[in-house]
Design a protein around this motif. Structure first.
Motif, PDB file in Angstrom:
ATOM      1  N   PRO A  44       0.822  -1.214   0.000  1.00  0.00           N
ATOM      2  CA  PRO A  44       0.000   0.000   0.000  1.00  0.00           C
ATOM      3  C   PRO A  44       0.860   1.269   0.000  1.00  0.00           C
ATOM      4  O   PRO A  44       2.063   1.230   0.215  1.00  0.00           O
ATOM      5  CB  PRO A  44      -0.783  -0.120   1.304  1.00  0.00           C
ATOM      6  CG  PRO A  44       0.121  -0.885   2.208  1.00  0.00           C
ATOM      7  CD  PRO A  44       0.914  -1.822   1.329  1.00  0.00           C
ATOM      8  N   GLN A  45       0.167   2.412  -0.221  1.00  0.00           N
ATOM      9  CA  GLN A  45       0.846   3.709  -0.146  1.00  0.00           C
ATOM     10  C   GLN A  45       1.174   4.067   1.297  1.00  0.00           C
ATOM     11  O   GLN A  45       2.179   4.697   1.580  1.00  0.00           O
ATOM     12  CB  GLN A  45      -0.069   4.791  -0.745  1.00  0.00           C
ATOM     13  CG  GLN A  45      -0.371   4.575  -2.220  1.00  0.00           C
ATOM     14  CD  GLN A  45      -1.528   5.443  -2.709  1.00  0.00           C
ATOM     15  OE1 GLN A  45      -2.307   5.965  -1.916  1.00  0.00           O
ATOM     16  NE2 GLN A  45      -1.632   5.574  -4.029  1.00  0.00           N
ATOM     17  N   ALA A  46       0.281   3.688   2.196  1.00  0.00           N
ATOM     18  CA  ALA A  46       0.485   3.954   3.627  1.00  0.00           C
ATOM     19  C   ALA A  46      -0.257   2.875   4.401  1.00  0.00           C
ATOM     20  O   ALA A  46      -1.270   2.345   3.931  1.00  0.00           O
ATOM     21  CB  ALA A  46      -0.041   5.329   4.011  1.00  0.00           C
ATOM     22  N   SER A  47       0.256   2.544   5.574  1.00  0.00           N
ATOM     23  CA  SER A  47      -0.414   1.511   6.373  1.00  0.00           C
ATOM     24  C   SER A  47       0.041   1.617   7.811  1.00  0.00           C
ATOM     25  O   SER A  47       1.075   2.212   8.116  1.00  0.00           O
ATOM     26  CB  SER A  47      -0.073   0.116   5.841  1.00  0.00           C
ATOM     27  OG  SER A  47       1.308  -0.140   5.992  1.00  0.00           O
ATOM     28  N   ASN A  48      -0.738   1.024   8.684  1.00  0.00           N
ATOM     29  CA  ASN A  48      -0.353   0.946  10.094  1.00  0.00           C
ATOM     30  C   ASN A  48      -1.236  -0.074  10.804  1.00  0.00           C
ATOM     31  O   ASN A  48      -2.377  -0.303  10.400  1.00  0.00           O
ATOM     32  CB  ASN A  48      -0.479   2.317  10.786  1.00  0.00           C
ATOM     33  CG  ASN A  48       0.140   2.316  12.180  1.00  0.00           C
ATOM     34  OD1 ASN A  48      -0.566   2.256  13.171  1.00  0.00           O
ATOM     35  ND2 ASN A  48       1.455   2.347  12.243  1.00  0.00           N
ATOM     36  N   TYR A  49      -0.662  -0.674  11.839  1.00  0.00           N
ATOM     37  CA  TYR A  49      -1.406  -1.621  12.677  1.00  0.00           C
ATOM     38  C   TYR A  49      -1.339  -1.143  14.110  1.00  0.00           C
ATOM     39  O   TYR A  49      -0.264  -0.796  14.605  1.00  0.00           O
ATOM     40  CB  TYR A  49      -0.786  -3.006  12.569  1.00  0.00           C
ATOM     41  CG  TYR A  49      -1.423  -4.059  13.457  1.00  0.00           C
ATOM     42  CD1 TYR A  49      -2.736  -4.463  13.262  1.00  0.00           C
ATOM     43  CD2 TYR A  49      -0.708  -4.655  14.497  1.00  0.00           C
ATOM     44  CE1 TYR A  49      -3.317  -5.432  14.066  1.00  0.00           C
ATOM     45  CE2 TYR A  49      -1.271  -5.637  15.303  1.00  0.00           C
ATOM     46  CZ  TYR A  49      -2.580  -6.023  15.080  1.00  0.00           C
ATOM     47  OH  TYR A  49      -3.154  -6.993  15.876  1.00  0.00           O
ATOM     48  N   GLN A  50      -2.485  -1.095  14.740  1.00  0.00           N
ATOM     49  CA  GLN A  50      -2.555  -0.725  16.151  1.00  0.00           C
ATOM     50  C   GLN A  50      -3.265  -1.830  16.903  1.00  0.00           C
ATOM     51  O   GLN A  50      -4.326  -2.287  16.482  1.00  0.00           O
ATOM     52  CB  GLN A  50      -3.338   0.581  16.327  1.00  0.00           C
ATOM     53  CG  GLN A  50      -2.663   1.802  15.727  1.00  0.00           C
ATOM     54  CD  GLN A  50      -1.501   2.302  16.571  1.00  0.00           C
ATOM     55  OE1 GLN A  50      -1.559   2.273  17.808  1.00  0.00           O
ATOM     56  NE2 GLN A  50      -0.440   2.761  15.919  1.00  0.00           N
ATOM     57  N   LYS A  51      -2.659  -2.266  18.006  1.00  0.00           N
ATOM     58  CA  LYS A  51      -3.369  -3.252  18.827  1.00  0.00           C
ATOM     59  C   LYS A  51      -3.397  -2.824  20.270  1.00  0.00           C
ATOM     60  O   LYS A  51      -2.474  -2.181  20.766  1.00  0.00           O
ATOM     61  CB  LYS A  51      -2.759  -4.647  18.691  1.00  0.00           C
ATOM     62  CG  LYS A  51      -1.387  -4.846  19.279  1.00  0.00           C
ATOM     63  CD  LYS A  51      -1.002  -6.329  19.218  1.00  0.00           C
ATOM     64  CE  LYS A  51       0.498  -6.505  19.382  1.00  0.00           C
ATOM     65  NZ  LYS A  51       0.897  -7.916  19.370  1.00  0.00           N
ATOM     66  N   PHE A  52      -4.485  -3.168  20.908  1.00  0.00           N
ATOM     67  CA  PHE A  52      -4.613  -2.998  22.351  1.00  0.00           C
ATOM     68  C   PHE A  52      -4.394  -4.376  22.940  1.00  0.00           C
ATOM     69  O   PHE A  52      -5.181  -5.287  22.715  1.00  0.00           O
ATOM     70  CB  PHE A  52      -6.001  -2.451  22.709  1.00  0.00           C
ATOM     71  CG  PHE A  52      -6.134  -2.074  24.159  1.00  0.00           C
ATOM     72  CD1 PHE A  52      -5.906  -0.770  24.573  1.00  0.00           C
ATOM     73  CD2 PHE A  52      -6.482  -3.030  25.106  1.00  0.00           C
ATOM     74  CE1 PHE A  52      -6.024  -0.431  25.914  1.00  0.00           C
ATOM     75  CE2 PHE A  52      -6.600  -2.692  26.443  1.00  0.00           C
ATOM     76  CZ  PHE A  52      -6.379  -1.388  26.853  1.00  0.00           C
TER      77      PHE A  52
END
Lengths: 262, 161
Positions: free
Chosen positions: A165-173
């Motif tokens: 992708p052009q931009a991505s991120n993963y956030q987890k609690f």
């Protein structure tokens, strides 16, 4: 643990042949399966290790597609995908702990499809293609509910192809004890739109939050989903969090992921 | 039973194991290398951490047969050739990085793995790296100090002290 025959083939063909017998089970890094066998929740008669198959190892990026061998460890993805797909590498770098990341593999995680695992959100959130010994399966068709996938008996995840992708991120609690994702959100922005995949929250396993995808495709900023909310219906409720709490986390984590990715 | 061979702390070893024999069982019960501890046996605590082909793993969560042909290093292989303590071991002693000592073999093996790829880790990097190693005495501050010292860095006044 019940005893079993251990075999370690060196090709996919040998592994598929070894899995033809009844009560045979493939194992990659074993970081889920081995503890499951200790608890006698799994008791294969034959364990077919996939870690000796050279063609299932490694990370390569060609023409905007990142290809990862099914038996590639989280630690290797964290390192080797970093230059090509940092959102995915960042996800891999925070699975479990360093020792687990040195053994656990992407194919094992996707085959198991634990409702709180990280990788399914990246595969679904990227519109990845799951490659097996027999066929190719779109992520949208692959995940079919908690611990359930499109895989047939004896079918092996030999690799995964991720459109970069052009931009991505993963956030987890993180669930404070197990460090699994109590809820995790993977966001990926492509030229033709944004995908948002949620793990840890739903009783149906990983899923796409399509309302957020539409809003973020129009305006890729945290504010774009301010007016949206996720229903608590069908969310997991346990002593770590209520369905409403998880539903709330989805929106919070999505905003954080978008902010981090933009 | 099947025959396996591997290199453990620089020595070639072999043995007969069942499929279900864990690497830690092979190390402790067959090779009598009891420095590697079993704390939880459920992949949580890291007391059983050893290096397999240079990478730290939990030896309670790997079958011995999976290490066939591998290079394994345990806490018994950590000391210097003359028997003196390694830099990391000495730092654990100097900074009181152990209380009951049960987690220590795993902590030392995790620390040496970290320093092998990141010779000057920050305090945060050390704490993140120890995610899978539990000290039930809760002696983390001094363990972190010991690893900072072993990496040749100033030992900070650790927060919450």
């Amino acid at each position: 643990m019940h005893n079993f025959e251990f075999v370690k083939p060196s090709t996919v063909e040998e592994a598929v042949a070894a899995l033809q017998s009844d009560e045979a089970q493939p194992m990659s890094g074993g970081q889920t399966l081995l503890p499951t066998m200790k608890q006698r929740l799994a008791a294969p008669e034959k364990l077919v290790s996939l870690t000796g198959i050279a063609s299932m190892q490694g990370v390569s990026a060609v023409g905007g597609v990142l290809t990862i061998g099914g038996a590639t460890t989280h630690a290797t993805v964290a390192t080797e995908a970093a230059a090509h797909y940092p959102g995915l590498a960042g996800l891999a770098a925070h699975i479990g702990d360093p020792a687990v990341r040195n053994r656990g593999t992407i194919g094992g995680s996707l085959a198991n499809n634990d409702p709180a695992a990280c990788y399914p959100s990246a595969a679904l959130g990227s519109g990845a293609t799951i490659v097996t010994n027999a066929r190719e399966i779109a992520a949208d068709d692959y995940f079919q509910g908690m611990f359930t996938t499109a895989l047939e008996e004896g079918e092996i995840v030999t690799g995964v192809r991720f459109p970069i992708p052009q931009a991505s991120n993963y956030q987890k609690f993180e669930q404070p004890a197990s460090r699994f994702a109590l809820t995790g959100v993977f966001v990926a922005k492509y030229a033709d739109g944004v995908r948002v995949a949620v793990t840890g929250a739903s009783e149906e396993g990983v899923f796409r939050w399509t309302e957020a995808e539409a809003a973020l495709s129009a305006n890729f900023s945290p504010d774009a989903i301010e007016g949206l909310s996720v229903s608590a219906d069908g969310m997991i409720g346990d002593l770590h969090g209520t369905p409403a709490y998880r539903a709330h986390l989805i929106k919070v984590l999505t905003k954080r992921a978008v902010a981090a990715a933009s | 039973m099947s025959k396996i061979s591997m290199t453990v702390n620089g020595k070639s070893v072999s043995g007969e194991v069942e499929g279900r024999t864990l690497l830690v069982e092979f190390l402790r019960e067959d090779l009598k290398l009891t420095g590697t501890h079993v704390g939880c046996d459920t992949s949580q605590c890291g007391a059983c951490t050893v290096h397999v082909d240079g990478k730290q793993v939990k030896s309670c969560t790997m079958f011995a047969a999976e290490a066939d042909g591998a290079e394994v290093k345990t806490i018994e292989g950590e000391a210097n050739a003359d028997g003196s303590l390694s830099v990391v071991q000495q730092a654990f002693q100097d900074y009181h990085g152990l209380q009951c000592g049960f987690c220590t073999p795993g902590m030392v093996m995790a620390a040496t793995a970290l320093l092998g790829k990141n010779p000057k880790p920050t305090e945060l990097e050390i704490r993140e790296h120890l995610e899978g190693n539990i000290c039930r005495c809760t002696g983390y501050h001094n363990i972190v100090k010991a690893i900072m010292a072993a990496s040749g860095q100033d030992v900070p006044a650790v927060a919450a002290e």
